[in-house]
Write an enzyme that holds these catalytic residues in place. Sequence first.
Site, PDB file in Angstrom:
ATOM      1  N   GLY A   1       1.405   3.069   1.718  1.00 32.55           N
ATOM      2  CA  GLY A   1       2.115   3.032   2.999  1.00 32.55           C
ATOM      3  C   GLY A   1       1.161   2.730   4.131  1.00 32.55           C
ATOM      4  O   GLY A   1       0.181   1.986   3.948  1.00 32.55           O
ATOM      5  N   GLU A   2       1.454   3.255   5.324  1.00 32.30           N
ATOM      6  CA  GLU A   2       0.643   3.066   6.546  1.00 32.30           C
ATOM      7  C   GLU A   2       0.772   1.660   7.116  1.00 32.30           C
ATOM      8  O   GLU A   2       0.282   1.395   8.209  1.00 32.30           O
ATOM      9  CB  GLU A   2      -0.857   3.325   6.308  1.00 32.30           C
ATOM     10  CG  GLU A   2      -1.207   4.680   5.789  1.00 32.30           C
ATOM     11  CD  GLU A   2      -2.726   4.856   5.599  1.00 32.30           C
ATOM     12  OE1 GLU A   2      -3.488   3.903   5.860  1.00 32.30           O
ATOM     13  OE2 GLU A   2      -3.119   5.944   5.190  1.00 32.30           O
ATOM     14  N   GLY A   3       1.340   0.732   6.342  1.00 30.42           N
ATOM     15  CA  GLY A   3       1.330  -0.675   6.709  1.00 30.42           C
ATOM     16  C   GLY A   3       0.324  -1.487   5.907  1.00 30.42           C
ATOM     17  O   GLY A   3       0.185  -2.695   6.131  1.00 30.42           O
TER      18      GLY A   3
END
Lengths: 334, 334
Positions: free
Chosen positions: A302-304
């Site tokens: 995640g996080e981008g």
Amino acid sequence: GDSGAMRAAAERHAQLTKPAGSLGVLEELSVKVAGMTGTYAVPAPAVVAVFAADHGVHAQNVSPWPQEVTAAMLANFAGGGAAVNAFAKNNGVDVRVVDVGVATPVEQLDIVHAKVRPGTRDLSRTDALTEDEAHKAIAVGFDLADQLVKDGYRCLLTGDMGIANTTASAALIATFTGATADAVTGRGTGIDDAALAHKTAVVRDALALHAVPATEPLKALQAYGGLEHAALAGYILGAAANRTPVILDGVIAGAAALVAQAFHPAVVDYCVAGHRSAEPGHAVALKQLGLQPLVDLDLRLGEGTGAVLAYPILTCAVRALAEMATFEDAGITS
Amino acid sequence: GDSGAMRAAAERHAQLTKPAGSLGVLEELSVKVAGMTGTYAVPAPAVVAVFAADHGVHAQNVSPWPQEVTAAMLANFAGGGAAVNAFAKNNGVDVRVVDVGVATPVEQLDIVHAKVRPGTRDLSRTDALTEDEAHKAIAVGFDLADQLVKDGYRCLLTGDMGIANTTASAALIATFTGATADAVTGRGTGIDDAALAHKTAVVRDALALHAVPATEPLKALQAYGGLEHAALAGYILGAAANRTPVILDGVIAGAAALVAQAFHPAVVDYCVAGHRSAEPGHAVALKQLGLQPLVDLDLRLGEGTGAVLAYPILTCAVRALAEMATFEDAGITS
């Protein structure tokens, strides 16, 4: 997308100095981006907005991590120490971190402060959000997308942080795809078989409790949250409203894109799937969205990170369309 | 690779601020690069060497393109108009174009001139190269790799150009993997079923004519060429000798890497598979090399495009290992 611009881009591709179709998926991708923007301009600069929030369903032991890790990771983002920071620095992408609903106070951090409430309510017991809260969180994302385009960004990437957010994602994906809880619930950051069975049961029971139809995106956000999903849906809608490509990260973004699609089906014309996450619900979401991921390397952070990893692939695709010589330019005849 | 450096890198990964294993394939990749270089330094700057040559087997109608396109594309590379130029500009990679055996004169171009002979002999009739010519072409690649590392490059990418080079690649891949001509012969730049059947028969007959055992890489280069395959094998050996990562492009590089592997099995420790080409022999080659491609987007262009596309993925992987905060730094306990 602009079908005239897409037709012109496809015709240009046929004249470029390469065998027809030899850039594979990148040709369709560049044509799709031309349809979004109406130009061949490389979509730069880019920014990844990392929407962070907490989840009341954390109380049901769906994650091995304490809720405080959400806030601790925001400090890590602000300090430049997370994976998304390393990837973004590497690929020339700016990072904006947005508190849309972190449970722990984070006022001291140099981030975008837009907290709607400190975490959602427990989706296994009650509605996660009121209608007003859901609207406010959507507006946080929509308005940020608007502002980022005003600031000159030409490609918006999605990021997310929130302990227990794969649980809300699973419920949303099941709602909009009709898939079962088993098909869309995964190990998140890494849980064992027993914990996965428990998490799946939580999702299954929540789906039965709320029974939101696929045609009711606002009710789905009220039922399950999260605040970051609502903000991401607004951000995706805002990117599309500005004819700006948005690169989706993983399963959280996939769930949010399904919400956005339920509001306005045409938003998918502005979405690019950065990668396919190892989380099983993500492939289910991408299928429903009709998007093919650019990267498939078993990431589940995640996080981008997956969106940032894919960004240079998108710019390579557009740059080839924009800058390559034609056969006529090069004096080549087949 | 340096097993101590790899162990240390794997231990560092376990302490970084992310769930264990959540960067998927990128974690193994960064550990592998640490084993190559003995450091966590991001492998930059990077350069793609595009080795160009022609093939005598072109006379057998294995390609729909005239042989002169090789030289025309070299002019296009030199003028910055090809796909590899667009990708390289996008990803901050320098381009070196090397004539190791183009049939048409290209002295007027501002490229590296290292022509061993103007194209190979026809592999369907005779040996494509003498032993001396094969040695010389290997040396062109090895010496260039050496020079590029001396010039400060820390990541070497492979590129190639040569009408009919998928035919020689198929013969090499069949030689080193034991696969049949059917399994490794493909449509190259795009041929129809009848042309594919003819091309496959040319490869099958050539394999029977030369019957080179898998243990004889020099004899395989003599039998089938091409000059760019020999140079690429030398370049890969040269990168490994300099403990420098080399990102392989598509099926031509895969065939050359099998040659290099037959000379020195340990060179594969320094190879990263940039992408998987649509050409069927490439997957066969990658399996034998034990390499997993980073990108799989149906590209079949060559030139180094797949390697350049993958370069930021490699640097993201290494940068995460090098620059992320540890849980201790971030004050996070699970």
